[in-house]
Design an enzyme around this catalytic site. Structure first.
Site, PDB file in Angstrom:
ATOM      1  N   SER A   2      -9.649   1.743   3.317  1.00 23.33           N
ATOM      2  CA  SER A   2      -8.853   2.508   2.377  1.00 23.33           C
ATOM      3  C   SER A   2      -7.867   1.666   1.559  1.00 23.33           C
ATOM      4  CB  SER A   2      -8.052   3.574   3.150  1.00 23.33           C
ATOM      5  OG  SER A   2      -7.179   2.956   4.090  1.00 23.33           O
ATOM      6  N   LYS A  39       0.840  -1.197   0.000  1.00 27.61           N
ATOM      7  CA  LYS A  39       0.000   0.000   0.000  1.00 27.61           C
ATOM      8  C   LYS A  39       0.876   1.249   0.000  1.00 27.61           C
ATOM      9  CE  LYS A  39      -3.931   1.908   2.663  1.00 27.61           C
ATOM     10  NZ  LYS A  39      -4.757   1.711   3.878  1.00 27.61           N
ATOM     11  N   SER A  77      -9.892  -0.870   7.399  1.00 27.19           N
ATOM     12  CA  SER A  77      -9.398  -0.566   6.057  1.00 27.19           C
ATOM     13  C   SER A  77      -8.772  -1.739   5.325  1.00 27.19           C
ATOM     14  CB  SER A  77      -8.380   0.585   6.120  1.00 27.19           C
ATOM     15  OG  SER A  77      -8.989   1.765   6.559  1.00 27.19           O
TER      16      SER A  77
END
Length: 518
Positions: free
Chosen positions: A142, A64, A166
């Site tokens: 996210s 990420k 997330s």
């Protein structure tokens, strides 16, 4: 299949699924193959000789874009960090490389991890590979980029960060496994902070077995609780991270689990007590989600496990507390992005008062990030801190107490356990991950922020308590008879006591064995 051929397939999938926008820096397929050719060839050779560095030696792991790497920029999907190169890699990245894994690229996300649909990004929204009536669906947030990358075979596994769900929410929306370890079990060194007391590096993988390998903790091999250490991958103490659990505490947790193992024995499959919290059976729960939840519970009953109803009363107010605590910590963490210490400086002062940092933050930060900074700044102000932030921390303690009272295993970090009820004690708790199937992107355009926050209702309590939780896909009965591209599964969440990460991963494998859902 050789590791080189496996990697070629992943890189090819990155090109095929490029429009899903999972990666922010995947690189060119031929270049990636060329750069990693010798590493992959060496990894293949080590496997043939039986000298592999680890189980994930030669695997492609996506990262990420709020986790620092040296080779690629770390932008957090924000204009204020566009082009930023970290001078050092995150500890989790170092450990992956030490284990022989290769970084597949950096994945898209909500800016600074703030969002539930991976739409708040300067790189554009992440799209789910599933559709409904021809409309694209939310990938969750996210860590939506990491989830889509795994679900479409663009990498073998991916790292994300979980602050209030997330990792688990995107996993539920894309039909993969998403694991949030106990807080402090995985180092946060090199992870761009959103909310320090909540942020946890998580793992997204096709199934719980792969998530377990990347986590690298002691896992059962002859049976559930006959523990044998395979390797340390991202799990482990890090002296550079002040929130990392020290070795002495990890030893205490291991001893506690060994004592429980001795009581349960090493049979083929020791039976566990599964808790079902009444508060998670909300009116907003879609019928498909409720049906999958009930079917899973029935399947576990058929295996001989027992199911117990319980109450986690503070769940109803956990979401409100989370959206006070997380923005408050974010407003402090993001104060450094002023164009002087960190962040791209605004090219021209856009305000009448000629305040540099105000112009920089106004131009470089997105609307959702600004909104949460304002919320957090207000809740920490002298006028509001008593009525908001301090009360939210009290609610957080109530959430933790509810979980401690529910689990048979005592919390290893607490000297004195609060006992407030005489209800059933359980080993794990089983709930849905999300109240609904992934929403359409078109429905998100006019949705109020408060409505998007409610997507985290079922995942936030475990984050506030800092306990391990994993979302795994369970098929929707009778689904896909019409739209062949519609979602075929919903996320079911497994939660356990602090430090009992292995229980979460093991029960997940038991649930996966109920049906062919891998």
């Amino acid at each position: 299949m050789s590791l080189l051929r496996r990697a070629e397939k992943c890189f090819a999938n990155q090109q095929v699924h490029k429009l899903l926008n999972a990666f922010v820096s995947p690189g060119d397929e031929s270049t990636l193959i060329q750069e990693r050719f010798w590493n992959l060839r060496d990894a293949d050779k080590r496997r043939e000789e039986g000298t592999a560095k680890s189980v994930i030696d030669g695997y492609l792991i996506a990262v990420k874009d709020n986790i620092c790497t040296c080779e690629e920029p770390t932008t957090c999907a924000s204009a204020i960090l566009k082009g930023f190169h970290s001078p050092y890699p995150a500890t989790v990245v170092e450990r992956l490389k030490h284990a022989g894994a290769l970084i597949a690229g950096k994945t898209n996300l909500d800016e600074f991890g703030m969002g539930s649909d991976s739409t708040n990004s300067i790189q554009g929204a992440v799209k789910n590979m599933y559709t409904q009536d021809g409309d694209s669906l939310s990938a969750g947030g996210s860590s939506g980029g990491s989830a889509v990358a795994v679900a479409t075979g663009q990498c073998d596994a991916a790292l994300g960060t979980d602050t209030g769900g997330s990792v688990r929410l995107p996993a539920a929306y894309t039909g993969i496994a998403g694991f949030k370890p106990s807080y402090g079990m995985v180092s946060r060194w090199g992870v761009v902070a959103y909310a320090n007391s909540l942020d946890t590096v998580g793992i997204l993988a096709r199934d719980s077995s792969m998530a377990k390998i990347v986590f690298g903790k002691e896992i059962p091999v002859c049976s559930w609780f006959c523990l044998t250490r395979i390797t340390d991958t991202i799990e482990g103490f890090d002296s550079r991270d002040p929130t990392s659990i020290p070795v002495s505490t990890r030893s205490k947790i291991a001893q506690q689990l060994l004592e429980r193992k001795a009581k349960l024995g090493c049979g083929d499959r020791p039976l566990v007590r599964i808790g079902v919290p009444m508060e998670y059976n909300t009116a907003e729960l879609q019928p498909e989600v409720r049906r999958a939840w009930l079917d899973t519970l029935q399947g576990l009953r058929n295996q001989g496990h027992t199911v117990h109803m319980l109450s986690l009363a503070a769940t109803k107010i956990a979401l409100s507390a989370y959206y006070v605590i997380a923005p408050a910590e974010a407003s402090s963490n993001l104060a450094k992005y002023d164009g002087v210490r960190y962040g791209n400086k605004a090219s021209a002062l856009q305000r009448a008062d000629n305040v540099l940092f105000a112009s920089t933050r106004g131009a470089g930060l997105g609307e959702e990030v600004k909104r949460r900074i304002l919320l957090g700044s207000y809740s920490l102000s002298a006028a509001a801190i008593d009525n908001y932030f301090k009360k939210a921390q009290k609610v957080r303690r109530l959430v933790q107490r509810d979980f401690n009272n529910a689990f048979a295993l005592s919390h290893p970090l607490l000297k004195h356990q609060d006992e407030y009820r005489n209800g059933p004690k359980v080993d794990v708790i089983l709930t849905p991950t999300a109240q609904s199937l992934p929403p359409k992107h078109t429905s998100l355009e006019n949705r109020a922020s408060i409505d998007s926050y409610s997507a985290d209702f079922l995942t936030v309590p475990a984050s506030l308590a800092g306990i391990p939780a994993l979302s795994l896909p369970v098929p929707i009965p009778g689904q896909n008879k019409g739209d062949q591209n519609a979602p075929i599964s919903v996320g079911i969440q497994v939660i356990a006591q602090y430090g009992d990460d292995n229980m979460v991963l093991s029960l997940a494998q038991s649930i996966e064995s109920l049906r062919d859902i891998k």
